[in-house]
Design an enzyme around this catalytic site. Structure first.
Site, PDB file in Angstrom:
ATOM      1  N   CYS A 135       0.831  -1.225   0.000  1.00 51.63           N
ATOM      2  CA  CYS A 135       0.000   0.000   0.000  1.00 51.63           C
ATOM      3  C   CYS A 135       0.858   1.264   0.000  1.00 51.63           C
ATOM      4  O   CYS A 135       0.850   2.045  -0.940  1.00 51.63           O
ATOM      5  CB  CYS A 135      -0.903   0.029   1.225  1.00 51.63           C
ATOM      6  SG  CYS A 135      -1.998  -1.351   1.352  1.00 51.63           S
ATOM      7  N   ILE A 136       1.564   1.453   1.097  1.00 51.06           N
ATOM      8  CA  ILE A 136       2.207   2.753   1.321  1.00 51.06           C
ATOM      9  C   ILE A 136       3.242   3.114   0.268  1.00 51.06           C
ATOM     10  O   ILE A 136       3.270   4.264  -0.185  1.00 51.06           O
ATOM     11  CB  ILE A 136       2.792   2.813   2.749  1.00 51.06           C
ATOM     12  CG1 ILE A 136       1.740   2.392   3.779  1.00 51.06           C
ATOM     13  CG2 ILE A 136       3.286   4.221   3.049  1.00 51.06           C
ATOM     14  CD1 ILE A 136       0.441   3.160   3.729  1.00 51.06           C
TER      15      ILE A 136
END
Ligand code: SAJ
Length: 448
Positions: A285-286
């Site tokens: 995600c990040i």
């Protein structure tokens, strides 16, 4: 399984029919993509009584579910097997089941491609399939993280090629996933869910659907707002991680303990939220989501400077860790080349199995390139195989510790005894402050 004739173009009141099916939990659900998002969602939908069919191109994933198993952390095999046994959960590679479903949730991957541009091909493939089988009275939900405009500009036109009209015949929403694998506190059912619809009726039906299993559902004014909400959440994290990594580089030059400073700042009960420096940024995600936003803004002639700068700082952290290892070895009159370096933890964060984008991979590659003899230990990863690495994990014991010229804590799994590690290792580079609570002699421990 006989494929029923398509419902006629016009049915009296598609919305009313769909809302009734959702309220009674008779609505049949298809979830496209059985990864950590799709399988987690499928199980929760099955648990509240919906009949769910998971669709995945991976025979392995389909076979796992069909045999009552799970490869997703946090999704219990007991629940998968139980739902399978009562016919609430099945899995297939075929898409003809879409002819019989009322709600389709798309939870497919949205990676970056080799040039770090968004790859929405999996979304488009899924939506092409949905389009071919789209019927009156269906709700289509996109959960895959993507750049603002994807639902409105790419998915909607594709689905309306069917001749059906959004908001009248079928309904289309974007609702960002907020699944955090392994998080025992926040689950799908107690994490507020954001929903944005192409039309108000789409948003109302999407909200009605998620309210069947989630306590708080937050409706926003558009699919773009919902898409942007997700990207703000994860860009906020990425930029703050980049900031705190730069603070670590500053503190190193100032001779100040960055961990002490963060803990002291965190005593402020308002206006501050602690983030911690580390060896880099891993996960699905990040490191990825903010680049979806930066890419979209580039097409609008805007340079998302914070995103790029945070990414640049964080991408430099693996190299900084290798410098720290070199300096630590120097303190013991050793050079990096030919030294035995043991990496503790190769997953992207503690207590997960996932190694995607893990900074440990970059650190291992750099150390190998510089001639160090590398090994790793990680209870979640038996064998590390990437394009450039092929290592079998070693056991963390007296031997592996004492034979290492430097032990590097890259991912601080909870089960390790850091006191025991500090007592036995001759030199430690601690990138996570995992040894903070260890008392006694620690002049051989070097922190970020
Ligand atoms: N990291 C740092 N310093 C920090 C926090 C994280 O270096 O202060 C690193 C981690 O080591 C890891 C990477 O960043 O390599 C990502 O860590 P993460 O804690 O953000 O974990 P993720 O990637 O699993 O993020 C997910 C996200 N959840 C969803 O997108 C649904 C994120 O929004 C959550 O905030 C995060 O989980 C969470 O809080 O656990």
């Amino acid at each position: 399984m006989a494929i029923p004739e398509r419902l006629p173009r016009e049915i009296p009141n598609p919305r009313q029919m769909l809302e009734k099916k959702i309220a009674s939990h008779e609505a049949r659900i298809a979830v496209m993509g059985l990864g950590y998002v799709g399988l987690t969602l499928s199980v929760e939908l099955g648990k509240v009584g919906f009949s769910v069919t998971g669709i995945d191109t991976s025979a392995r994933k389909v076979d796992l579910v069909e045999s009552g198993k799970s490869d997703v952390q946090g999704v219990s095999e007991f629940e998968v097997a139980g739902l399978k046994a009562v016919g609430k959960l099945t899995a297939t590679r075929e898409c003809d089941v879409l002819d019989e479903t009322d709600v389709v949730v798309v939870c497919v991957p949205t990676p970056l491609n080799k040039t770090r541009d968004p790859d929405v091909s999996f979304i488009l493939q899924a939506c092409e399939t949905i389009k071919d089988r789209l019927r009156c009275g269906q709700l289509v939900i996109l959960e895959s993280t993507t750049y603002p405009g994807t639902t409105q500009e790419l998915v909607l036109p594709l689905l309306e090629e069917s001749g059906l009209k959004v908001g009248r015949d079928f309904f289309l929403v974007f609702s960002p996933e907020r699944v955090d694998p392994g998080n025992r506190v926040y689950t799908i059912t107690n994490t507020p869910k954001v929903v944005g619809g192409i039309t108000p009726s789409c948003a109302e039906i999407g909200t009605h659907f998620y309210r069947q299993l989630i306590g708080e559902v937050v409706s926003v004014s558009s699919t773009q707002a919902a898409e942007m909400t997700k990207l703000l959440e994860n860009t906020f994290r990425s930029v703050n991680i980049g900031l705190v990594n730069e603070v670590a580089l500053m503190c190193d030059r100032l001779g100040v303990d960055v961990w002490e400073v963060i803990d002291a700042a965190a005593t402020k009960p308002f206006g501050f939220m602690p983030f911690y420096p580390g060896p880099g940024l891993g996960g699905h995600c990040i490191p990825v989501d903010p680049h979806f936003l930066a890419w979209k803004l580039k097409t609008l002639n805007y340079n998302a400077r914070f995103i790029e700068l945070a990414s640049e700082v964080t991408r430099s952290m693996p190299g900084y860790v290798v410098e720290k290892i070199t300096d630590a070895l120097n303190e013991h009159e050793r050079c990096l080349k030919g030294s035995n370096i043991l990496i503790l933890g190769v997953t992207y964060k503690p207590d997960v199995r996932d190694i995607r984008e893990s900074p440990a991979l970059d650190i291992l590659e750099m150390l190998q390139e510089k001639g160090a003899k590398v090994s790793y230990c990680d209870p979640f990863v038996d064998h590390l195989q990437t394009e450039t690495l092929d290592l079998k994990g070693v056991t963390l014991n007296e031997k592996s510790l004492t034979e290492s010229h430097c032990v590097v804590i890259v991912t601080h799994h909870s089960d390790w005894d850091y006191e025991w590690i500090v007592k036995r290792a001759r030199c430690i580079v601690d990138t996570r402050n995992a040894t903070q609570a260890v008392s006694g002699k620690k002049d051989h421990v070097f922190k970020l």
